[in-house]
Motif scaffolding. Sequence first.
Motif, mmCIF file in Angstrom:
data_model
loop_
_atom_site.group_PDB
_atom_site.id
_atom_site.type_symbol
_atom_site.label_atom_id
_atom_site.label_comp_id
_atom_site.label_asym_id
_atom_site.label_seq_id
_atom_site.Cartn_x
_atom_site.Cartn_y
_atom_site.Cartn_z
ATOM 1 N N SER A 38 0.064 48.602 -5.799
ATOM 2 C CA SER A 38 -1.141 48.904 -5.043
ATOM 3 C C SER A 38 -2.299 49.195 -5.999
ATOM 4 N N GLY A 39 -3.443 48.529 -5.743
ATOM 5 C CA GLY A 39 -4.627 48.770 -6.561
ATOM 6 C C GLY A 39 -4.632 48.041 -7.888
ATOM 7 N N TRP A 40 -3.778 47.029 -8.037
ATOM 8 C CA TRP A 40 -3.716 46.240 -9.271
ATOM 9 C C TRP A 40 -3.936 44.771 -8.948
ATOM 10 N N ASP A 41 -4.420 44.035 -9.950
ATOM 11 C CA ASP A 41 -4.627 42.592 -9.820
ATOM 12 C C ASP A 41 -3.836 41.851 -10.887
ATOM 13 N N ASN A 42 -3.571 40.589 -10.577
ATOM 14 C CA ASN A 42 -2.988 39.659 -11.545
ATOM 15 C C ASN A 42 -3.977 38.519 -11.750
ATOM 16 N N VAL A 43 -4.445 38.368 -12.980
ATOM 17 C CA VAL A 43 -5.428 37.339 -13.325
ATOM 18 C C VAL A 43 -4.717 36.237 -14.097
ATOM 19 N N SER A 44 -4.866 34.982 -13.649
ATOM 20 C CA SER A 44 -4.250 33.832 -14.315
ATOM 21 C C SER A 44 -5.316 33.029 -15.048
ATOM 22 N N ALA A 45 -4.952 32.566 -16.236
ATOM 23 C CA ALA A 45 -5.910 31.799 -17.030
ATOM 24 C C ALA A 45 -5.163 30.955 -18.050
ATOM 25 N N TYR A 46 -5.850 29.905 -18.537
ATOM 26 C CA TYR A 46 -5.425 29.180 -19.725
ATOM 27 C C TYR A 46 -6.191 29.769 -20.907
ATOM 28 N N LEU A 47 -5.490 30.040 -21.994
ATOM 29 C CA LEU A 47 -6.121 30.647 -23.158
ATOM 30 C C LEU A 47 -5.603 29.978 -24.424
ATOM 31 N N PRO A 48 -6.509 29.547 -25.320
ATOM 32 C CA PRO A 48 -6.046 28.957 -26.581
ATOM 33 C C PRO A 48 -5.232 29.958 -27.396
#
Length: 673
Positions: free
Chosen positions: A618-628
Amino acid sequence: MSEKVKSGSRNVAIVGPYSSGKTTLLESLLFVTGAISRKGNIKDVNTVGDSANEARDRRMSVEVSTACTEYENTRFTFIDCPGSVEFVQETYNALMGIDAAVVVCEPIKDRVLTLAPLFKFLDDWEIPHIVFVNKMDRANIHVLETLNALKAVSSRPLVLHQFPIMQGEELTGFIDMVSEKAYQYHAGAAADSIPFPEALKAEEHQARAEMLETLADFDDHLLEELLEDIEPPQEEILKDLKLELGADLVVPVFFGIAEQDYGVRPLLEAILREAPAPETTMERRLEKISDTPLAQVLKTFYTPQGGKLSLVRVWQGTLTDGIVLNGIRAGGLYRLMGQQQQQINEAVAGEIVAISRLEGIKTGDTISTNSHIKQLPKAAELEPVFALAITPEKRNDEVKLSAAITKLLEEDPALAWEQHGDTHEVILWGQGEIHLQVALDRLRRKYNLPMSTHLPQIPYKETIRKPVNAVHGRYKHQSGGHGQFGDVYLDIQPLARGEGFNFRETIVGGVVPKQYIPGVEMGVKEFLAHGPLGFPMVDVAVTLTNGSYHTVDSSEQAFKQAARLAMQTGVPQAQPTLLEPILKVDVNTPSEFTSKVLQLLSGRRGQILGYEGRQDWSGWDNVSAYLPQAEMHDFIVELRSLTLGVGSFHWEYDHLQEVPDKIAERVLIKNGK
């Protein structure tokens, strides 16, 4: 410590964020119970906990430390756990073998969030825990604000067991919320009873009512009493606290100043009276209680004098000197007091002791005299997030490195290492810069292996952008007797990203005999291993289309050389370009920091894929990304800096991608191209 049988025991982990005062609390607990006659302190580096050289150098806990004491005919085993997020694997491993935990924190609202991952772990494993709000002499918020801040990061309801009595910013005593009696603290002595402070009556009554209402959520009889305005007896309240705490349904909260021993005795009393006994924990954790000796390894040490020591929780049966566990004859049994060892003859169910010479047994392993015993659950191993390439300062030490690192990883499962296939570097992985520096200190101190370190090389690759056809390569060499002759024409073409390498031939009429064609492929592969930009080449197709041979001078070796010459001529014409590895990264962060995390990723050339609420948080996010990968080295450092130390991420290799021209230019200059 007396060896007579005690009427009971308690195994308690002391956990909490870095600098919250856990080691100081342990020192105070040992002092008030008489286990030590004089308290040490962090400044003088003479505490029972933090006794390892690496801990004292940094004045912080870097591994679990165990200490035993007695109080009211009960043996207490305390495990002081590191607070730094870089050593949290130590904490998680130790928590798998305890009966209860004391969560130490400071009364600073902005730091309460750092408890969220710890509370989540405790609740996921249903480990009973008590909160001890330490350093009340530095409180910057009211007690009820502290409680509300704690409630915001705990999935279990928190209840005040004490109400602190403050004079300005000074903690002078407390009100026991069960008996509603007030006490005043005295330096070096137990608190004594004082009249109830009238100025706190309204606040204390309101807080007590909330405590009883919370307990009534789990006790229908107490709920009936409250609805009928019947004052419940103290014995019933204590019984509910014990039951609900033991089932990890509520979290009692205490206050104090460990450095002055304030609040330590009431905390100790609560652990004794309300925390679950080992028998209760065993019934909850084990499917069946029997007499078969069964234990689990919570920590592995390698000591300079005694060799390997395994800290174990005895779940059932009795362990004796020389017992055979998992087919291995154990050495001596010991109780630990920091780095001091007290040899004992046996250890019974419910105790935490150290066993020597359990070779081949690792942290988390279940050990028993029964080889078919079911393995107990253990804490998951954390993924590595920070790396250094390491090289022995003395070249002759390279042969000793593998054995030393193996022992290092036994002591600390949060470490990992690899010999990288492309860069050929030895890479040590861990949870952060301090974590790896501690590991390197151990290599130097314990195994006389001083290391040089540098940032790991990025495993860049090369590919080509356009095809070139009919590239000619001829190798002709005459040195007396038979000569060498090979002659080939190659078509070189780019492949789609991720297709690797493809070789084929379209020879007609035997202009290149079949026995020489493997040599052509071998020559092409050897060239691709180190392309014109200095890196391995991928996603390239090569076709042998034509050539010629000499009946006497041709050989497979000659055609291999001819193919290399053709590649040396053709690849530079095919617009070679640099590729970098791109990782798929999933960042976990409290929602209040999500925007900062998005900026962090974008600033490191990241491609944001999206974000959503983190599952079961609760109160947290998951951020997805491509990163070199080139942007990943200190990513964890900056992420933790942005998120009060609680941000984390999972990563995995995803694909290769062309390097932007300006960055490619810098990479090539650095590599002398």
